[in-house]
Design an enzyme around this catalytic site. Structure first.
Site, short mmCIF file in Angstrom:
data_model
loop_
_atom_site.label_atom_id
_atom_site.label_comp_id
_atom_site.label_asym_id
_atom_site.label_seq_id
_atom_site.Cartn_x
_atom_site.Cartn_y
_atom_site.Cartn_z
CG HIS A 45 30.61 -5.32 6.45
ND1 HIS A 45 29.29 -4.91 6.52
CD2 HIS A 45 30.60 -6.65 6.27
CE1 HIS A 45 28.51 -5.97 6.41
NE2 HIS A 45 29.28 -7.04 6.25
CG HIS A 54 28.06 -7.09 1.69
ND1 HIS A 54 28.14 -8.33 1.10
CD2 HIS A 54 28.28 -7.28 3.01
CE1 HIS A 54 28.38 -9.24 2.02
NE2 HIS A 54 28.48 -8.64 3.19
#
Length: 160
Positions: free
Chosen positions: A69, A54
């Site tokens: 992110h 992620h």
């Protein structure tokens, strides 16, 4: 800084997480992804890759440290991310880093909005200048600029 994700630009202060919105990790912008491919905005080295895929960290050839992110509270979005690189890999600008299943991300994360940050601006004496508004294409459109002190000016006591 080219956009690493295709989508809509979101000002960092509108990201629904104070760690990003208050620039605790770094400064930059965020994107609401409309395509699942994440590309390296600039050439550099992969310095971090979270096990879930992620988030990815890069260090550019110029010494900028970047964090991409994907989503907010997205670490538990199982199956949403497919990393295509590993820590230590050398990447070219535009090279694919991660594939994201946007449906899984939207279903499992608190928000799909994805911050793109320079994490060592203070150390380098730079600042972010917003450029993009609306829609941007990954690897093609400029998301923001990193502005350096004028020649001869000092950053944290060091000439730049």
């Amino acid at each position: 800084m080219p956009a690493p994700v295709t989508g809509r630009v979101v000002p960092l202060d509108q990201v629904p997480d104070p760690v990003f919105a208050e620039r605790m990790v770094g400064d930059g912008a965020a994107l609401l992804p409309e395509a699942g491919e994440v590309v390296a905005p600039l050439a550099g080295t992969v310095t971090a890759l979270f096990p879930t895929g992620h988030a990815v960290g890069l260090r550019t050839d110029d010494g900028l440290e970047l964090l991409i992110h994907l989503g907010i509270d997205s670490a538990h979005a199982e199956g949403a991310f497919e990393p295509l690189v590993q820590v230590g890999d050398r990447v070219a600008a535009g090279q694919r880093l991660i594939r994201t299943d946007l449906q899984r991300l939207a279903a499992a994360a608190r928000a799909p909005v994805s911050p793109v940050l320079v994490t060592n601006l203070e150390e380098l004496g730079g600042r972010i200048e917003a450029v993009a508004q609306g829609f941007v294409w990954a690897g093609r459109d400029v998301l923001f600029r990193v502005v350096w002190p004028a020649a001869g000016a000092e950053a944290n006591g060091k000439p730049r």
